[in-house]
Design an enzyme around this catalytic site. Structure first.
Site, PDB file in Angstrom:
ATOM      1  N   PHE A 181       0.856  -1.187   0.000  1.00 15.36           N
ATOM      2  CA  PHE A 181       0.000   0.000   0.000  1.00 15.36           C
ATOM      3  C   PHE A 181       0.887   1.231   0.000  1.00 15.36           C
ATOM      4  O   PHE A 181       1.721   1.401   0.890  1.00 15.36           O
ATOM      5  CB  PHE A 181      -0.942   0.036   1.210  1.00 15.36           C
ATOM      6  CG  PHE A 181      -1.891   1.214   1.146  1.00 15.36           C
ATOM      7  CD1 PHE A 181      -3.019   1.169   0.339  1.00 15.36           C
ATOM      8  CD2 PHE A 181      -1.622   2.374   1.845  1.00 15.36           C
ATOM      9  CE1 PHE A 181      -3.879   2.261   0.246  1.00 15.36           C
ATOM     10  CE2 PHE A 181      -2.474   3.478   1.752  1.00 15.36           C
ATOM     11  CZ  PHE A 181      -3.607   3.419   0.955  1.00 15.36           C
TER      12      PHE A 181
ATOM     13  N   ASP B  82       9.249   2.397   1.713  1.00 14.67           N
ATOM     14  CA  ASP B  82       8.083   3.124   2.220  1.00 14.67           C
ATOM     15  C   ASP B  82       7.992   2.840   3.719  1.00 14.67           C
ATOM     16  O   ASP B  82       7.553   1.764   4.138  1.00 14.67           O
ATOM     17  CB  ASP B  82       6.822   2.648   1.484  1.00 14.67           C
ATOM     18  CG  ASP B  82       5.565   3.379   1.962  1.00 14.67           C
ATOM     19  OD1 ASP B  82       5.592   3.946   3.069  1.00 14.67           O
ATOM     20  OD2 ASP B  82       4.551   3.356   1.229  1.00 14.67           O
TER      21      ASP B  82
ATOM     22  N   LYS C 286       2.921   8.905   8.661  1.00 13.46           N
ATOM     23  CA  LYS C 286       1.936   8.724   9.738  1.00 13.46           C
ATOM     24  C   LYS C 286       2.295   9.328  11.091  1.00 13.46           C
ATOM     25  O   LYS C 286       1.616  10.224  11.568  1.00 13.46           O
ATOM     26  CB  LYS C 286       1.581   7.238   9.853  1.00 13.46           C
ATOM     27  CG  LYS C 286       0.778   6.783   8.628  1.00 13.46           C
ATOM     28  CD  LYS C 286       0.096   5.474   8.838  1.00 13.46           C
ATOM     29  CE  LYS C 286      -1.032   5.250   7.858  1.00 13.46           C
ATOM     30  NZ  LYS C 286      -0.641   4.775   6.523  1.00 13.46           N
TER      31      LYS C 286
END
Ligand code: PLP
Length: 397
Positions: free
Chosen positions: A138, A223, A252
């Site tokens: 993702f 990532d 995040k």
């Protein structure tokens, strides 16, 4: 507004894109607790999807934000600001990156990382533009990042997608070797696939990916949007593998809830970007950088990375007990405080019952529960959460 009005107003006016929204109206948060408007208390083991690393309303971060708000919130990257200068140095000195760029979301950081990889080869007059990613990955919701995301469900309604992306199975070095071509610019992977089911890269795999990139002269983009900043029990996921990415992205946890993302790169790679190549109006503005600086310095000063490693082990041990005790619980996966629990019943049913019992979690597949609590979580919080889970599981077993 009443709870019912708020929920109805969303149904009336907000685009219906989020599946399985939980019927709670969050009013405030403190530490690892969230409170709704009726004053009900919830144990937050989702942390805004691995965002609130320091929990809610952290006094140091809130103070830094308030102080910055009263000075200047935004002024444009046309001008220099101290919070950005401080954050640049903190990120670079604590990572393998040499240069940083800021955005506002994870997807935006990954887009920048992909642009940088392409530019790196463009300045060498090499026709390398393709990025190889993995299935179940993702990387975000923009067009390029859904093209990078190796899951058809995110892509199928939006074709044609930007060209130059190819996905091969995760933890499969052979598949990756076969996929590399003369056009390959980069391999992009998560050290642990978060949304894809808490799938942990093996040592052999990530080290092999690094070697493959070196051999073929291509870039490794990690990532670290979900794994970065202490969650795995190391400051960055790559530290578990003894490897260094050429580019890596963060988001995040970076601002403890204030939207801010970043990608960092090795000097030689970063130098491919020239004035005019990339930009962002809001990215790295004074407010975002003040929030991120105080978040990261608090994580470091309070040894929360070591804490996440230790408390994460405790959590995993408690969950492993459930695996041994109950037939409907299959296995535990993860590192530090990014943990998946595999069950063989509908995981969303457990999520919904947990909510009714005051525990906020979510599922990343039909059979995988995800736990990404704030890094400040303590043993007694974990005992409470596991107690609630066990109650539910014992009943369904
Ligand atoms: C959440 C996430 C993203 C996307 O971040 P947004 O802020 O939603 O754009 C990208 N990659 C990974 C690994 C993520 O967990």
């Amino acid at each position: 507004m009443l709870k019912e009005e708020i929920i109805q107003s969303n149904k009336d006016y907000f685009m219906d894109v989020f599946s399985g929204r939980v019927p709670i109206v969050v009013d405030k948060g403190e530490g690892i607790k969230i409170y709704d408007k009726e004053g009900n208390e919830y144990l937050d083991f989702l942390a805004g999807i691995a965002v609130n690393a320091l929990g809610h309303s952290h006094p140091k971060v809130n103070e830094a934000i308030k102080e910055q708000v009263d000075k200047v919130i935004h002024c444009s990257n046309i001008y220099y600001i101290e919070p950005q200068a401080k954050l640049n140095k903190l990120l670079v000195e604590n990572s393998v990156g040499d240069k940083v760029f800021y955005g506002n979301s994870g997807a935006e950081a990954n887009e920048g990382a992909i642009k940088l990889a392409r530019k790196y080869f463009k300045v060498q007059n090499k026709d390398r533009y393709e990025v190889i990613t993995t299935t179940k990955s993702f990387h975000g919701r923009t067009l390029a990042t859904i093209a990078a995301t190796g899951q058809e469900k995110y892509q199928k309604s939006f074709i044609p997608l930007p060209e130059g992306f190819k996905a091969v199975p995760y933890n499969d070095l052979e598949a990756l070797k076969e996929a590399v071509s003369d056009q390959t610019a980069a391999i992009m992977v998560e050290p642990i696939q978060g949304e894809g089911g808490i799938n942990v890269a093996t040592q052999k795999y990530l080290q092999g990916v690094r070697q493959l990139c070196d051999k073929e002269g291509i870039l490794l983009i990690l990532d670290e949007i979900q794994t970065g900043l202490g969650r795995t029990g190391k400051l960055f996921g790559y530290e578990h593998y003894g490897i260094e990415p050429d580019i890596f992205s963060l988001a995040k946890a970076l601002g403890n809830g204030v939207p801010v993302s970043a990608f960092l790169a090795k000097e030689e790679v970063a130098n491919a970007f020239k004035p005019g190549d990339h930009g962002s109006t809001f990215g790295g503005n004074p407010l975002a950088c003040a929030a991120a600086y105080s978040t990261l310095s608090t994580i470091l000063d309070e040894n929360l990375v070591e804490h996440a490693a230790r408390i994460g082990n405790y959590f995993q041990t408690r969950l492993q007990d459930l695996v041994e005790k109950y037939d409907i619980v299959d296995s535990v996966r993860g590192k530090g405080l990014i943990i998946g629990l595999e069950v063989n019943i509908d995981a969303n049913e457990i999520v919904n019952t947990a909510f009714e019992k005051g525990l906020l979690i979510n599922a990343v597949s039909d059979t995988t529960l995800r736990f990404v609590p704030p890094l400040i979580v303590q043993e007694n919080d974990i005992d409470q959460a596991v107690g609630i889970l066990e109650e539910i599981i014992a009943e369904k077993n």
